[in-house]
Design a protein around this motif. Structure first.
Motif, PDB file in Angstrom:
ATOM      1  N   LEU A 162       0.832  -1.208   0.000  1.00 21.57           N
ATOM      2  CA  LEU A 162       0.000   0.000   0.000  1.00 21.57           C
ATOM      3  C   LEU A 162       0.867   1.259   0.000  1.00 21.57           C
ATOM      4  O   LEU A 162       0.559   2.238  -0.697  1.00 21.57           O
ATOM      5  CB  LEU A 162      -0.928   0.001   1.214  1.00 21.57           C
ATOM      6  N   ALA A 163       1.959   1.238   0.791  1.00 22.86           N
ATOM      7  CA  ALA A 163       2.879   2.377   0.802  1.00 22.86           C
ATOM      8  C   ALA A 163       3.511   2.568  -0.568  1.00 22.86           C
ATOM      9  O   ALA A 163       3.675   3.701  -1.050  1.00 22.86           O
ATOM     10  CB  ALA A 163       3.962   2.171   1.861  1.00 22.86           C
ATOM     11  N   SER A 164       3.860   1.463  -1.240  1.00 19.31           N
ATOM     12  CA  SER A 164       4.406   1.532  -2.590  1.00 19.31           C
ATOM     13  C   SER A 164       3.402   2.155  -3.554  1.00 19.31           C
ATOM     14  O   SER A 164       3.758   3.007  -4.386  1.00 19.31           O
ATOM     15  CB  SER A 164       4.794   0.127  -3.073  1.00 19.31           C
ATOM     16  N   THR A 165       2.154   1.748  -3.437  1.00 19.88           N
ATOM     17  CA  THR A 165       1.105   2.283  -4.315  1.00 19.88           C
ATOM     18  C   THR A 165       0.887   3.774  -4.070  1.00 19.88           C
ATOM     19  O   THR A 165       0.706   4.551  -5.011  1.00 19.88           O
ATOM     20  CB  THR A 165      -0.210   1.522  -4.083  1.00 19.88           C
ATOM     21  N   MET A 166       0.929   4.175  -2.809  1.00 20.40           N
ATOM     22  CA  MET A 166       0.721   5.583  -2.479  1.00 20.40           C
ATOM     23  C   MET A 166       1.861   6.456  -2.993  1.00 20.40           C
ATOM     24  O   MET A 166       1.624   7.539  -3.550  1.00 20.40           O
ATOM     25  CB  MET A 166       0.561   5.740  -0.972  1.00 20.40           C
ATOM     26  N   THR A 167       3.115   6.000  -2.822  1.00 19.95           N
ATOM     27  CA  THR A 167       4.241   6.796  -3.318  1.00 19.95           C
ATOM     28  C   THR A 167       4.195   6.900  -4.840  1.00 19.95           C
ATOM     29  O   THR A 167       4.517   7.941  -5.410  1.00 19.95           O
ATOM     30  CB  THR A 167       5.579   6.204  -2.871  1.00 19.95           C
ATOM     31  N   TYR A 168       3.764   5.819  -5.484  1.00 21.72           N
ATOM     32  CA  TYR A 168       3.659   5.860  -6.951  1.00 21.72           C
ATOM     33  C   TYR A 168       2.550   6.817  -7.384  1.00 21.72           C
ATOM     34  O   TYR A 168       2.686   7.534  -8.380  1.00 21.72           O
ATOM     35  CB  TYR A 168       3.398   4.455  -7.489  1.00 21.72           C
ATOM     36  N   ALA A 169       1.459   6.839  -6.633  1.00 19.78           N
ATOM     37  CA  ALA A 169       0.366   7.765  -6.956  1.00 19.78           C
ATOM     38  C   ALA A 169       0.811   9.215  -6.797  1.00 19.78           C
ATOM     39  O   ALA A 169       0.477  10.078  -7.617  1.00 19.78           O
ATOM     40  CB  ALA A 169      -0.844   7.473  -6.063  1.00 19.78           C
ATOM     41  N   VAL A 170       1.577   9.495  -5.732  1.00 21.20           N
ATOM     42  CA  VAL A 170       2.112  10.853  -5.550  1.00 21.20           C
ATOM     43  C   VAL A 170       3.039  11.219  -6.713  1.00 21.20           C
ATOM     44  O   VAL A 170       2.995  12.325  -7.246  1.00 21.20           O
ATOM     45  CB  VAL A 170       2.857  10.959  -4.206  1.00 21.20           C
ATOM     46  N   TYR A 171       3.876  10.261  -7.086  1.00 24.13           N
ATOM     47  CA  TYR A 171       4.789  10.450  -8.214  1.00 24.13           C
ATOM     48  C   TYR A 171       4.023  10.793  -9.497  1.00 24.13           C
ATOM     49  O   TYR A 171       4.376  11.726 -10.226  1.00 24.13           O
ATOM     50  CB  TYR A 171       5.618   9.182  -8.376  1.00 24.13           C
ATOM     51  N   LEU A 172       2.951  10.050  -9.775  1.00 26.10           N
ATOM     52  CA  LEU A 172       2.167  10.296 -10.990  1.00 26.10           C
ATOM     53  C   LEU A 172       1.441  11.636 -10.927  1.00 26.10           C
ATOM     54  O   LEU A 172       1.227  12.278 -11.954  1.00 26.10           O
ATOM     55  CB  LEU A 172       1.153   9.171 -11.197  1.00 26.10           C
ATOM     56  N   THR A 173       1.054  12.044  -9.733  1.00 26.62           N
ATOM     57  CA  THR A 173       0.337  13.308  -9.583  1.00 26.62           C
ATOM     58  C   THR A 173       1.259  14.505  -9.812  1.00 26.62           C
ATOM     59  O   THR A 173       0.859  15.502 -10.418  1.00 26.62           O
ATOM     60  CB  THR A 173      -0.285  13.392  -8.175  1.00 26.62           C
ATOM     61  N   LEU A 174       2.512  14.401  -9.350  1.00 26.48           N
ATOM     62  CA  LEU A 174       3.434  15.533  -9.409  1.00 26.48           C
ATOM     63  C   LEU A 174       4.283  15.589 -10.677  1.00 26.48           C
ATOM     64  O   LEU A 174       4.822  16.638 -11.018  1.00 26.48           O
ATOM     65  CB  LEU A 174       4.379  15.500  -8.191  1.00 26.48           C
ATOM     66  N   SER A 175       4.415  14.468 -11.376  1.00 26.54           N
ATOM     67  CA  SER A 175       5.389  14.396 -12.465  1.00 26.54           C
ATOM     68  C   SER A 175       4.965  15.002 -13.810  1.00 26.54           C
ATOM     69  O   SER A 175       5.846  15.408 -14.583  1.00 26.54           O
ATOM     70  CB  SER A 175       5.810  12.945 -12.695  1.00 26.54           C
ATOM     71  N   PRO A 176       3.667  15.070 -14.182  1.00 29.40           N
ATOM     72  CA  PRO A 176       3.328  15.537 -15.538  1.00 29.40           C
ATOM     73  C   PRO A 176       3.946  16.857 -15.968  1.00 29.40           C
ATOM     74  O   PRO A 176       4.457  16.947 -17.097  1.00 29.40           O
ATOM     75  CB  PRO A 176       1.798  15.599 -15.506  1.00 29.40           C
ATOM     76  N   PRO A 177       3.947  17.926 -15.137  1.00 30.64           N
ATOM     77  CA  PRO A 177       4.570  19.179 -15.614  1.00 30.64           C
ATOM     78  C   PRO A 177       6.063  19.026 -15.898  1.00 30.64           C
ATOM     79  O   PRO A 177       6.581  19.629 -16.850  1.00 30.64           O
ATOM     80  CB  PRO A 177       4.320  20.148 -14.445  1.00 30.64           C
ATOM     81  N   VAL A 178       6.755  18.233 -15.082  1.00 27.91           N
ATOM     82  CA  VAL A 178       8.193  18.029 -15.285  1.00 27.91           C
ATOM     83  C   VAL A 178       8.431  17.214 -16.552  1.00 27.91           C
ATOM     84  O   VAL A 178       9.343  17.511 -17.335  1.00 27.91           O
ATOM     85  CB  VAL A 178       8.819  17.325 -14.059  1.00 27.91           C
ATOM     86  N   ILE A 179       7.614  16.185 -16.764  1.00 29.10           N
ATOM     87  CA  ILE A 179       7.749  15.364 -17.973  1.00 29.10           C
ATOM     88  C   ILE A 179       7.531  16.216 -19.218  1.00 29.10           C
ATOM     89  O   ILE A 179       8.233  16.065 -20.224  1.00 29.10           O
ATOM     90  CB  ILE A 179       6.743  14.196 -17.936  1.00 29.10           C
ATOM     91  N   GLN A 180       6.588  17.141 -19.151  1.00 25.73           N
ATOM     92  CA  GLN A 180       6.297  18.003 -20.297  1.00 25.73           C
ATOM     93  C   GLN A 180       7.496  18.883 -20.639  1.00 25.73           C
ATOM     94  O   GLN A 180       7.782  19.143 -21.809  1.00 25.73           O
ATOM     95  CB  GLN A 180       5.070  18.856 -19.988  1.00 25.73           C
ATOM     96  N   ARG A 181       8.220  19.332 -19.610  1.00 32.17           N
ATOM     97  CA  ARG A 181       9.380  20.197 -19.852  1.00 32.17           C
ATOM     98  C   ARG A 181      10.613  19.400 -20.262  1.00 32.17           C
ATOM     99  O   ARG A 181      11.401  19.829 -21.099  1.00 32.17           O
ATOM    100  CB  ARG A 181       9.696  21.014 -18.596  1.00 32.17           C
ATOM    101  N   VAL A 182      10.795  18.229 -19.658  1.00 29.45           N
ATOM    102  CA  VAL A 182      12.034  17.463 -19.832  1.00 29.45           C
ATOM    103  C   VAL A 182      11.940  16.467 -20.978  1.00 29.45           C
ATOM    104  O   VAL A 182      12.927  16.198 -21.667  1.00 29.45           O
ATOM    105  CB  VAL A 182      12.397  16.747 -18.506  1.00 29.45           C
ATOM    106  N   GLY A 183      10.747  15.891 -21.199  1.00 29.35           N
ATOM    107  CA  GLY A 183      10.582  14.801 -22.160  1.00 29.35           C
ATOM    108  C   GLY A 183      10.426  13.485 -21.426  1.00 29.35           C
ATOM    109  O   GLY A 183      11.109  13.247 -20.415  1.00 29.35           O
ATOM    110  N   SER A 184       9.538  12.632 -21.913  1.00 31.22           N
ATOM    111  CA  SER A 184       9.154  11.441 -21.146  1.00 31.22           C
ATOM    112  C   SER A 184      10.310  10.469 -20.938  1.00 31.22           C
ATOM    113  O   SER A 184      10.575  10.030 -19.819  1.00 31.22           O
ATOM    114  CB  SER A 184       7.975  10.730 -21.829  1.00 31.22           C
ATOM    115  N   MET A 185      11.017  10.093 -22.011  1.00 33.14           N
ATOM    116  CA  MET A 185      12.079   9.108 -21.860  1.00 33.14           C
ATOM    117  C   MET A 185      13.270   9.673 -21.098  1.00 33.14           C
ATOM    118  O   MET A 185      13.868   8.995 -20.271  1.00 33.14           O
ATOM    119  CB  MET A 185      12.528   8.579 -23.220  1.00 33.14           C
ATOM    120  N   ARG A 186      13.620  10.925 -21.355  1.00 26.81           N
ATOM    121  CA  ARG A 186      14.717  11.542 -20.605  1.00 26.81           C
ATOM    122  C   ARG A 186      14.373  11.622 -19.125  1.00 26.81           C
ATOM    123  O   ARG A 186      15.215  11.357 -18.264  1.00 26.81           O
ATOM    124  CB  ARG A 186      14.995  12.940 -21.165  1.00 26.81           C
TER     125      ARG A 186
END
Length: 307
Positions: free
Chosen positions: A173-197
């Motif tokens: 459950l802790a793993s799932t929660m940290t991954y959910a936080v990661y997915l919630t916060l990452s889209p703006p950074v991915i948009q600037r940096v690029g998905s694979m990078r």
């Protein structure tokens, strides 16, 4: 009307690209689904979760470097803000998520682990609603209730008598929660940096953090003394359940879009259950299968509402 039809060669290229995208998405789903299977097989040789995830992430780095040799990219320098976000998200998305997951798999079956992990879309919805102060619609609330009710049916038969499994479930459950936080916060950074990078750099950060964790909690001889079978499963997890699925998923999204790729990826829990039945002799009760159906249907409803 014949003049309006696309040339035969052009139509064939589009058709083949679409089916190639479907194939990449299926391969990615199979690779991600097999990670828990490889881990459970490695645990048979006495390796602990911290050591195994350290091996996996350390093996990921040379594989990423190898694949980069075949890519031509012109990359812009990262801003200080993006570097900070990459460190934070690398710690959340791969280091903590992988660590908690590996610790949970020491006692939880691969089937149950995958079912808990697949709840991350529901947790992402809850986090997004909390951060943006947006109310959750009634249909989405019903879908969430359905998913978590199904998870109760999946978990109860396995948790009636084993305290160690309760601890494992909390880790997953802790793993799932940290991954959910990661997915919630990452889209703006991915948009600037690029998905694979972004993915490559975040994995590099997590590998460094995991190596430091291992150095502070385990003797270095423990890593080197693992039998060849454990190293083999570590290579399999790094190659077939981490690096290749990431590139395959990226290739699939280019060809068929993120939506269809996500739909195919939702087959992951079923693939894990099938593999665990065949390779690990893990079986679900009829009540648990009912729970699986409720969980997957609820998650599908949540995904449909979000799009």
């Amino acid at each position: 009307h014949a003049a309006d039809d696309p040339p035969e060669g052009k139509y064939t290229v589009r058709l083949s690209a679409y089916h190639l995208g479907l194939l990449f998405a299926i391969l990615a789903a199979c690779g991600f689904a097999a990670k828990a299977i490889f881990a459970k097989m490695a645990y048979r040789y006495g390796v602990d979760g911290v050591t195994l995830v350290t091996m996996r992430l350390l093996l990921v780095i040379p594989l990423l470097l190898f694949f980069r040799l075949f890519q031509r990219r012109v990359t812009q320098p990262l801003s200080r803000q993006d570097k900070g976000w990459l460190i934070l998200l690398g710690l959340l998305g791969s280091y903590l998520t992988s660590l908690f997951d590996s610790l949970g798999l020491e006692t939880v079956s691969a089937s149950v682990e995958r079912m808990i992990l697949c709840l991350y879309p529901t947790m992402t919805v809850l986090l997004s609603a909390w951060l943006t102060h947006t109310p959750i619609s009634r249909p989405t609330r019903n879908a969430l209730l359905l998913s978590y009710s199904g998870m109760v049916l999946v978990l109860v038969p396995d948790l009636q008598s084993a305290q160690a499994q309760w601890q494992g479930v909390l880790f997953i459950l802790a793993s799932t929660m940290t991954y959910a936080v990661y997915l919630t916060l990452s889209p703006p950074v991915i948009q600037r940096v690029g998905s694979m990078r972004f993915t490559e750099l975040a994995l590099s950060v997590s590998a460094g953090a995991m190596l430091l964790h291992f150095a502070l909690t385990r003797p270095s001889s423990l890593l080197l003394s693992q039998p060849a079978q454990v190293w083999g499963y570590g290579v399999a997890m790094a190659l077939f359940s981490t690096v290749l699925p990431l590139y395959a998923l990226s290739a699939a999204m280019v060809r068929i879009g993120a939506g269809k790729s996500a739909i195919i990826g939702s087959l992951g829990p079923i693939l894990t259950i099938i593999m665990s039945m065949q390779l690990l002799d893990e079986w679900l009760t009829p009540l648990q299968w009912c729970g699986v159906v409720l969980v997957l249907f609820g998650i599908w409803q949540v995904g449909k509402r979000r799009h």
